[in-house]
Design a protein around this motif. Structure first.
Motif, mmCIF file in Angstrom:
data_model
loop_
_atom_site.group_PDB
_atom_site.id
_atom_site.type_symbol
_atom_site.label_atom_id
_atom_site.label_comp_id
_atom_site.label_asym_id
_atom_site.label_seq_id
_atom_site.Cartn_x
_atom_site.Cartn_y
_atom_site.Cartn_z
ATOM 1 N N LEU A 1 0.920 -0.706 -0.055
ATOM 2 C CA LEU A 1 -0.024 -0.093 0.202
ATOM 3 C C LEU A 1 0.795 1.003 0.024
ATOM 4 N N GLU A 2 1.821 1.071 0.807
ATOM 5 C CA GLU A 2 2.798 2.687 1.189
ATOM 6 C C GLU A 2 3.337 2.648 -1.046
ATOM 7 N N GLU A 3 3.645 1.906 -1.164
ATOM 8 C CA GLU A 3 4.605 1.852 -2.528
ATOM 9 C C GLU A 3 3.454 2.282 -3.735
ATOM 10 N N LYS A 4 1.758 2.280 -3.510
ATOM 11 C CA LYS A 4 1.188 2.127 -4.444
ATOM 12 C C LYS A 4 0.671 4.012 -4.152
ATOM 13 N N TYR A 5 0.781 4.359 -3.142
ATOM 14 C CA TYR A 5 0.354 5.798 -3.208
ATOM 15 C C TYR A 5 1.159 6.471 -2.635
ATOM 16 N N GLN A 6 2.710 6.521 -3.123
ATOM 17 C CA GLN A 6 3.985 6.979 -2.516
ATOM 18 C C GLN A 6 3.679 8.745 -2.729
ATOM 19 N N ASP A 7 3.321 8.780 -4.309
ATOM 20 C CA ASP A 7 3.552 9.969 -5.450
ATOM 21 C C ASP A 7 1.851 10.820 -4.929
ATOM 22 N N ARG B 1 -8.057 11.118 5.748
ATOM 23 C CA ARG B 1 -8.019 11.024 4.147
ATOM 24 C C ARG B 1 -6.830 10.110 3.466
ATOM 25 N N TYR B 2 -5.661 10.323 4.811
ATOM 26 C CA TYR B 2 -4.788 8.570 4.291
ATOM 27 C C TYR B 2 -5.219 7.672 5.172
ATOM 28 N N VAL B 3 -5.607 7.378 5.460
ATOM 29 C CA VAL B 3 -6.151 6.204 6.097
ATOM 30 C C VAL B 3 -7.359 5.588 5.015
ATOM 31 N N VAL C 1 -3.629 -2.562 19.211
ATOM 32 C CA VAL C 1 -3.942 -2.359 20.161
ATOM 33 C C VAL C 1 -6.150 -2.406 19.236
ATOM 34 N N GLY C 2 -5.406 -0.869 17.932
ATOM 35 C CA GLY C 2 -6.990 -0.546 17.063
ATOM 36 C C GLY C 2 -6.808 -1.748 15.790
ATOM 37 N N PRO C 3 -7.922 -0.970 14.983
ATOM 38 C CA PRO C 3 -7.671 -1.553 13.535
ATOM 39 C C PRO C 3 -6.758 -1.184 12.745
ATOM 40 N N SER C 4 -6.068 -1.973 12.047
ATOM 41 C CA SER C 4 -5.181 -2.137 11.175
ATOM 42 C C SER C 4 -6.096 -0.434 10.505
ATOM 43 N N TYR C 5 -5.271 0.207 9.368
ATOM 44 C CA TYR C 5 -5.028 1.589 8.410
ATOM 45 C C TYR C 5 -6.603 1.043 7.603
ATOM 46 N N ALA C 6 -6.639 -0.400 6.837
ATOM 47 C CA ALA C 6 -6.542 -1.238 5.975
ATOM 48 C C ALA C 6 -7.838 -1.519 6.403
ATOM 49 N N GLU C 7 -7.866 -1.855 7.215
ATOM 50 C CA GLU C 7 -9.745 -2.349 7.859
ATOM 51 C C GLU C 7 -10.599 -1.050 8.496
ATOM 52 N N MET D 1 -1.210 0.198 12.735
ATOM 53 C CA MET D 1 -0.295 -0.402 11.318
ATOM 54 C C MET D 1 -1.254 -0.210 10.395
ATOM 55 N N VAL D 2 -0.176 0.032 8.836
ATOM 56 C CA VAL D 2 -1.322 -0.209 7.710
ATOM 57 C C VAL D 2 -1.966 -1.577 7.981
#
Length: 142
Positions: free
Chosen positions: A48-54, A135-137, A81-87, A75-76
């Motif tokens: 996901l990091e590579e996909k949106y790096q720009d 928005r990032y999440v 503890v909480g949900p991942s950003y992807a969730e 975490m991404v």
């Protein structure tokens, strides 16, 4: 006689190594290249990091997330503890209404949506910073 046997043994060993490395058969090389041509290589999985790096939304939001305490609970792609950003991204559409609602939850804190562990309030966070982070999440949908 010993030297002749040693030379013969050395040549035999050298031929074996050449054969094992593909020097002994052109058929296997042709078969491998035919398979490569007929079967497309699997696509490399992009993080996901590579996909949106720009993406400017990604860059701005990531900078604010890294400057906060979010990473101690999120975490991404993996729940801590909480949900991942992807969730979170999978659960909520990236609409302005959801951005506003989630940003207010980040600022006010809450409990119950993702389990019984409360998310602490972040009253010192501006609404605009919280929206940039949300928005990032929401970009991180798989």
């Amino acid at each position: 006689m010993k030297i002749k046997n040693q030379i013969s043994f050395g040549l035999l060993a050298l031929a074996s190594v050449a054969f094992a490395c593909g020097g002994g058969s052109s058929t296997s090389t042709e078969t491998a290249s035919e398979e490569t041509v007929s079967t497309p290589a699997p696509a490399k999985e992009v993080s996901l990091e590579e996909k949106y790096q720009d993406d400017p939304i990604y860059i701005k939001g990531l900078e604010k997330v890294k400057g906060s305490d979010c990473q101690s609970c999120h975490m991404v792609e993996r729940k801590i503890v909480g949900p991942s950003y992807a969730e979170v991204a999978a659960k909520y559409e990236s609409t302005e209404e959801n951005v506003e609602m989630l940003a207010s939850k980040v600022i006010a804190g809450g409990v119950g949506v993702w389990g019984e562990v409360p998310m602490p309030a972040h009253p010192g966070l501006s609404e605009e910073d919280a929206k940039d982070m949300v928005r990032y999440v929401l970009l991180l949908k798989k």
